[in-house]
Design a protein around this motif. Structure first.
Motif, PDB file in Angstrom:
ATOM      1  N   VAL A  53      74.486  21.413  82.205  1.00  0.00           N
ATOM      2  CA  VAL A  53      75.270  22.440  81.509  1.00  0.00           C
ATOM      3  C   VAL A  53      76.740  22.345  81.917  1.00  0.00           C
ATOM      4  N   THR A  54      76.989  22.124  83.200  1.00  0.00           N
ATOM      5  CA  THR A  54      78.367  21.960  83.679  1.00  0.00           C
ATOM      6  C   THR A  54      79.030  20.748  83.045  1.00  0.00           C
ATOM      7  N   GLU A  55      78.301  19.644  82.959  1.00  0.00           N
ATOM      8  CA  GLU A  55      78.849  18.424  82.365  1.00  0.00           C
ATOM      9  C   GLU A  55      79.096  18.588  80.867  1.00  0.00           C
ATOM     10  N   LEU A  56      78.298  19.414  80.217  1.00  0.00           N
ATOM     11  CA  LEU A  56      78.507  19.662  78.786  1.00  0.00           C
ATOM     12  C   LEU A  56      79.857  20.319  78.543  1.00  0.00           C
ATOM     13  N   ALA A  57      80.231  21.222  79.419  1.00  0.00           N
ATOM     14  CA  ALA A  57      81.527  21.891  79.274  1.00  0.00           C
ATOM     15  C   ALA A  57      82.654  20.860  79.372  1.00  0.00           C
ATOM     16  N   ALA A  58      82.519  19.907  80.320  1.00  0.00           N
ATOM     17  CA  ALA A  58      83.522  18.846  80.458  1.00  0.00           C
ATOM     18  C   ALA A  58      83.531  17.947  79.228  1.00  0.00           C
ATOM     19  N   LEU A  59      82.356  17.694  78.674  1.00  0.00           N
ATOM     20  CA  LEU A  59      82.247  16.865  77.475  1.00  0.00           C
ATOM     21  C   LEU A  59      82.955  17.509  76.291  1.00  0.00           C
ATOM     22  N   ARG A  60      82.744  18.817  76.137  1.00  0.00           N
ATOM     23  CA  ARG A  60      83.407  19.532  75.029  1.00  0.00           C
ATOM     24  C   ARG A  60      84.924  19.485  75.173  1.00  0.00           C
ATOM     25  N   ARG A  61      85.402  19.670  76.398  1.00  0.00           N
ATOM     26  CA  ARG A  61      86.848  19.635  76.624  1.00  0.00           C
ATOM     27  C   ARG A  61      87.424  18.262  76.289  1.00  0.00           C
ATOM     28  N   GLU A  62      86.728  17.214  76.689  1.00  0.00           N
ATOM     29  CA  GLU A  62      87.216  15.855  76.452  1.00  0.00           C
ATOM     30  C   GLU A  62      87.248  15.526  74.966  1.00  0.00           C
ATOM     31  N   LEU A  63      86.216  15.962  74.248  1.00  0.00           N
ATOM     32  CA  LEU A  63      86.168  15.697  72.811  1.00  0.00           C
ATOM     33  C   LEU A  63      87.248  16.483  72.071  1.00  0.00           C
ATOM     34  N   ASN A  64      87.498  17.706  72.488  1.00  0.00           N
ATOM     35  CA  ASN A  64      88.542  18.511  71.844  1.00  0.00           C
ATOM     36  C   ASN A  64      89.934  17.917  72.082  1.00  0.00           C
ATOM     37  N   ALA A  65      90.078  17.227  73.223  1.00  0.00           N
ATOM     38  CA  ALA A  65      91.386  16.646  73.550  1.00  0.00           C
ATOM     39  C   ALA A  65      91.603  15.275  72.911  1.00  0.00           C
ATOM     40  N   ALA A  66      90.554  14.710  72.312  1.00  0.00           N
ATOM     41  CA  ALA A  66      90.646  13.349  71.761  1.00  0.00           C
ATOM     42  C   ALA A  66      91.259  13.359  70.363  1.00  0.00           C
ATOM     43  N   ARG A  67      92.489  13.813  70.246  1.00  0.00           N
ATOM     44  CA  ARG A  67      93.134  13.928  68.931  1.00  0.00           C
ATOM     45  C   ARG A  67      93.560  12.565  68.378  1.00  0.00           C
ATOM     46  N   GLU A  68      93.712  11.574  69.280  1.00  0.00           N
ATOM     47  CA  GLU A  68      94.191  10.279  68.829  1.00  0.00           C
ATOM     48  C   GLU A  68      93.109   9.457  68.138  1.00  0.00           C
ATOM     49  N   GLN A  69      91.865   9.873  68.287  1.00  0.00           N
ATOM     50  CA  GLN A  69      90.790   9.091  67.691  1.00  0.00           C
ATOM     51  C   GLN A  69      90.727   9.287  66.177  1.00  0.00           C
ATOM     52  N   PRO A  70      90.309   8.231  65.440  1.00  0.00           N
ATOM     53  CA  PRO A  70      90.108   8.388  63.997  1.00  0.00           C
ATOM     54  C   PRO A  70      89.110   9.509  63.725  1.00  0.00           C
ATOM     55  N   HIS A  71      89.273  10.182  62.602  1.00  0.00           N
ATOM     56  CA  HIS A  71      88.423  11.328  62.284  1.00  0.00           C
ATOM     57  C   HIS A  71      86.940  10.959  62.303  1.00  0.00           C
ATOM     58  N   SER A  72      86.586   9.777  61.746  1.00  0.00           N
ATOM     59  CA  SER A  72      85.184   9.377  61.671  1.00  0.00           C
ATOM     60  C   SER A  72      84.579   9.176  63.065  1.00  0.00           C
TER      61      SER A  72
END
Length: 265
Positions: A53-72
């Motif tokens: 559960v703790t790692e999921l929170a870190a995963l969500r933060r990392e994905l939200n910060a990945a603005r440079e990635q292509p939308h797909s």
């Protein structure tokens, strides 16, 4: 509400669980060791799930910060993260249900002991029905592990494609300048590593939980085999008694020893 409160307490601190182990230890029940090992693995699963559960929170933060990635690409990774989050929720529910089943099983086992004595605990597994629950949790963990590995593979592939494209562009410039083309492909970049890290951490938690499930199932195998052996021993004793009784009946009356009378003395 009562079940939620009950399952929030570690199994080995539950009053019915403690009472059952007190009975088993006082009567030197050989199955106590394996049952305790199973419940210890359930406790390990709870701790590993908390880490997930703790790692999921870190995963969500990392994905939200990945603005440079292509939308797909970002969509695929977010969907994978959502799938792993769902697996965590399902495992949590099933683990809580299993804990409640264990508590009720301990209560029933204590009642059976009071009614019939220690022999009522010979087949201790019949009070819990743990196998389908453990196998169900393992199946859900396998789904989460497949999702996590797919995400890591996707990130690695994306990073390779990115660096390969960059190498081609760089080599075009080198060719125009009359220089030799660069052949090496750079390893995963900083962004790819930052994206992979939370997926790998989550995978580690899932794999640890699966290991705990496997250990619990192995101990359960031992308990079930012990339960199967005991009826066999009882049947053998009964069969031997019946055989001796038949042999005694088949001996002719003349061959049977006669009691010695006082007159013969």
């Amino acid at each position: 509400m009562e079940n939620t409160i009950t399952t929030a307490v570690p199994l080995l601190e539950n009053e019915y669980v403690k009472e059952l182990f007190t009975i088993m230890e006082a009567n030197r029940a050989p199955t106590a060791k394996d049952l305790l090992a199973i419940l210890n693995q359930v406790g390990a699963m709870e701790r590993q799930l908390d880490a997930a559960v703790t790692e999921l929170a870190a995963l969500r933060r990392e994905l939200n910060a990945a603005r440079e990635q292509p939308h797909s690409v970002k969509t695929v990774l977010q969907n994978t993260g959502a799938a792993m989050e769902k697996s965590v929720t399902v495992v949590r529910d099933r683990l809580d249900s299993m804990k409640q089943t264990v508590i009720e099983g301990c209560k029933n086992a204590v009642d059976a002991f009071r009614e019939k004595g220690i022999s009522a605990l010979n087949n201790i597994t019949r009070f819990f029905k743990l196998r389908p629950m453990l196998e169900s949790i393992r199946g859900e963990l396998n789904k989460g592990i497949r999702s996590g590995r797919s995400a890591v593979d996707r990130i690695e592939s994306m990073s390779t494609e990115y660096h390969e494209a960059g190498r081609h562009i760089k080599n075009m410039g080198r060719t125009l300048m009359g220089k030799e083309a660069a052949a090496e492909v750079k390893p995963a970049g900083k962004l790819a590593k930052s994206l992979m890290a939370p997926f790998r951490a989550e995978l580690s938690c899932f794999s640890a939980m699966k290991g705990s499930v496997e250990k619990a199932l192995s101990r359960l195998d031992t308990l079930e085999q012990a339960a199967q052996r005991k009826p066999s021993v009882q049947k053998n004793i009964q069969a031997l008694s019946e055989k001796l009784a038949r042999e005694e009946k088949s001996v002719p009356a003349a061959e049977k020893p006669r009691p010695v009378s006082h007159e013969a003395r």
